[in-house]
Motif scaffolding. Sequence first.
Motif, PDB file in Angstrom:
ATOM      1  N   HIS A 152       5.350 -25.876  37.510  1.00 34.01           N
ATOM      2  CA  HIS A 152       5.586 -26.336  36.530  1.00 34.01           C
ATOM      3  C   HIS A 152       5.972 -27.574  35.957  1.00 34.01           C
ATOM      4  CE1 HIS A 152       4.559 -25.709  32.070  1.00 34.01           C
ATOM      5  NE2 HIS A 152       5.542 -26.382  31.527  1.00 34.01           N
ATOM      6  N   ASP A 153       4.509 -28.766  35.335  1.00 32.51           N
ATOM      7  CA  ASP A 153       5.221 -30.180  35.351  1.00 32.51           C
ATOM      8  C   ASP A 153       4.898 -30.233  33.765  1.00 32.51           C
ATOM      9  OD1 ASP A 153       5.476 -30.522  37.959  1.00 32.51           O
ATOM     10  OD2 ASP A 153       3.329 -31.631  38.130  1.00 32.51           O
ATOM     11  N   SER A 154       6.405 -29.906  33.603  1.00 35.27           N
ATOM     12  CA  SER A 154       6.022 -29.782  31.538  1.00 35.27           C
ATOM     13  C   SER A 154       6.040 -31.569  31.060  1.00 35.27           C
ATOM     14  CB  SER A 154       7.985 -29.932  31.487  1.00 35.27           C
ATOM     15  OG  SER A 154       7.594 -29.551  30.065  1.00 35.27           O
ATOM     16  N   VAL A 197       0.182 -27.883  46.482  1.00 39.03           N
ATOM     17  CA  VAL A 197       0.604 -27.719  44.913  1.00 39.03           C
ATOM     18  C   VAL A 197      -0.267 -27.709  43.778  1.00 39.03           C
ATOM     19  CG1 VAL A 197       3.285 -28.101  43.751  1.00 39.03           C
ATOM     20  CG2 VAL A 197       3.262 -28.752  46.086  1.00 39.03           C
ATOM     21  N   VAL A 198      -0.591 -26.495  43.369  1.00 41.64           N
ATOM     22  CA  VAL A 198      -1.236 -26.584  42.079  1.00 41.64           C
ATOM     23  C   VAL A 198      -0.323 -27.623  41.115  1.00 41.64           C
ATOM     24  CG1 VAL A 198      -2.306 -25.347  40.052  1.00 41.64           C
ATOM     25  CG2 VAL A 198      -2.761 -24.707  42.426  1.00 41.64           C
ATOM     26  N   SER A 199      -0.147 -28.473  39.988  1.00 42.34           N
ATOM     27  CA  SER A 199       0.584 -28.622  38.963  1.00 42.34           C
ATOM     28  C   SER A 199       0.112 -27.854  37.889  1.00 42.34           C
ATOM     29  CB  SER A 199       0.562 -29.975  38.976  1.00 42.34           C
ATOM     30  OG  SER A 199       1.157 -30.251  37.594  1.00 42.34           O
ATOM     31  N   LYS A 200       0.546 -26.844  37.150  1.00 47.53           N
ATOM     32  CA  LYS A 200       0.332 -27.177  35.592  1.00 47.53           C
ATOM     33  C   LYS A 200       1.315 -27.293  34.412  1.00 47.53           C
ATOM     34  CE  LYS A 200       2.532 -22.191  35.532  1.00 47.53           C
ATOM     35  NZ  LYS A 200       3.602 -23.332  34.762  1.00 47.53           N
ATOM     36  N   SER A 201       1.136 -27.279  33.111  1.00 47.75           N
ATOM     37  CA  SER A 201       1.704 -27.766  31.980  1.00 47.75           C
ATOM     38  C   SER A 201       1.579 -26.697  31.065  1.00 47.75           C
ATOM     39  CB  SER A 201       1.414 -29.531  31.380  1.00 47.75           C
ATOM     40  OG  SER A 201       0.227 -28.616  30.936  1.00 47.75           O
ATOM     41  N   ILE A 225      -5.423 -22.147  34.286  1.00 48.31           N
ATOM     42  CA  ILE A 225      -5.435 -23.376  32.908  1.00 48.31           C
ATOM     43  C   ILE A 225      -5.526 -24.690  33.275  1.00 48.31           C
ATOM     44  CG2 ILE A 225      -5.834 -24.131  30.181  1.00 48.31           C
ATOM     45  CD1 ILE A 225      -4.998 -20.613  30.310  1.00 48.31           C
ATOM     46  N   GLY A 226      -6.582 -25.774  32.953  1.00 47.86           N
ATOM     47  CA  GLY A 226      -5.767 -27.111  33.182  1.00 47.86           C
ATOM     48  C   GLY A 226      -5.668 -27.379  34.499  1.00 47.86           C
ATOM     49  N   THR A 227      -6.242 -26.667  35.692  1.00 41.34           N
ATOM     50  CA  THR A 227      -5.976 -26.887  37.414  1.00 41.34           C
ATOM     51  C   THR A 227      -7.240 -26.698  38.217  1.00 41.34           C
ATOM     52  OG1 THR A 227      -5.080 -24.583  37.837  1.00 41.34           O
ATOM     53  CG2 THR A 227      -3.452 -25.847  36.811  1.00 41.34           C
ATOM     54  N   ASP A 228      -7.261 -27.178  39.528  1.00 39.12           N
ATOM     55  CA  ASP A 228      -8.085 -26.442  40.015  1.00 39.12           C
ATOM     56  C   ASP A 228      -7.715 -25.695  40.617  1.00 39.12           C
ATOM     57  OD1 ASP A 228      -6.409 -27.620  41.487  1.00 39.12           O
ATOM     58  OD2 ASP A 228      -7.131 -29.096  42.505  1.00 39.12           O
TER      59      ASP A 228
END
Length: 189
Positions: free
Chosen positions: A55-57, A85-89, A95-98
């Motif tokens: 989680h990348d806030s 690593v999949v980074s999400k917010s 959602i919003g990732t690959d």
Amino acid sequence: MTLDLGRAVLLPIDIQRGFDDPRWPKRWNPDFEANALALIADWRASGRPVIHVRHDSVQPGSPFTPGQPGNDFRPGFEPLAGEPVVSKSVNSAFIGTDLDLRLRRLGAETVVAFGISTDMCVSTTIRTGANLGWKMVLVADASDCFDLPDGQGGIIPGRAIHDAHVATLAYEFCDVVRTAELLPLANAA
């Protein structure tokens, strides 16, 4: 339970130092870390793919802001070389990732998910994944959850929140396993 892990990917979700910040309520699962570490170690030993979720806030002051110590993975949970690593917010890793694309490129059929916290990012990722057509599996005892206010001046224990979410997920969105049930399957597949 018959669970085919032949084309499965392990998905540790948000196992980050920021959850140790004193602003967070008490967690319930004293075995979370040992179960999660055992699962990752056995999965790696079997040569199966692991995709880490972080989680990348984007919220000001969040302990999960990139560059802050809380954004780092907890000790022992850092990705190895070659593990993406999949980074999400947001709450869902889809959602919003690959993530969906990465899974398709791996030829995956099943996603084995666990992490922090059961009721938020783990649950939301499992629900979204199931809605996208993935076979989702939750490792319940390798997940953790927090005590939360009930909105009426009381506290709902993290264990109760965890159990309710596991029941809901199992009813419609995923298979639920314990670490001890999954490890023999991972090594045999």
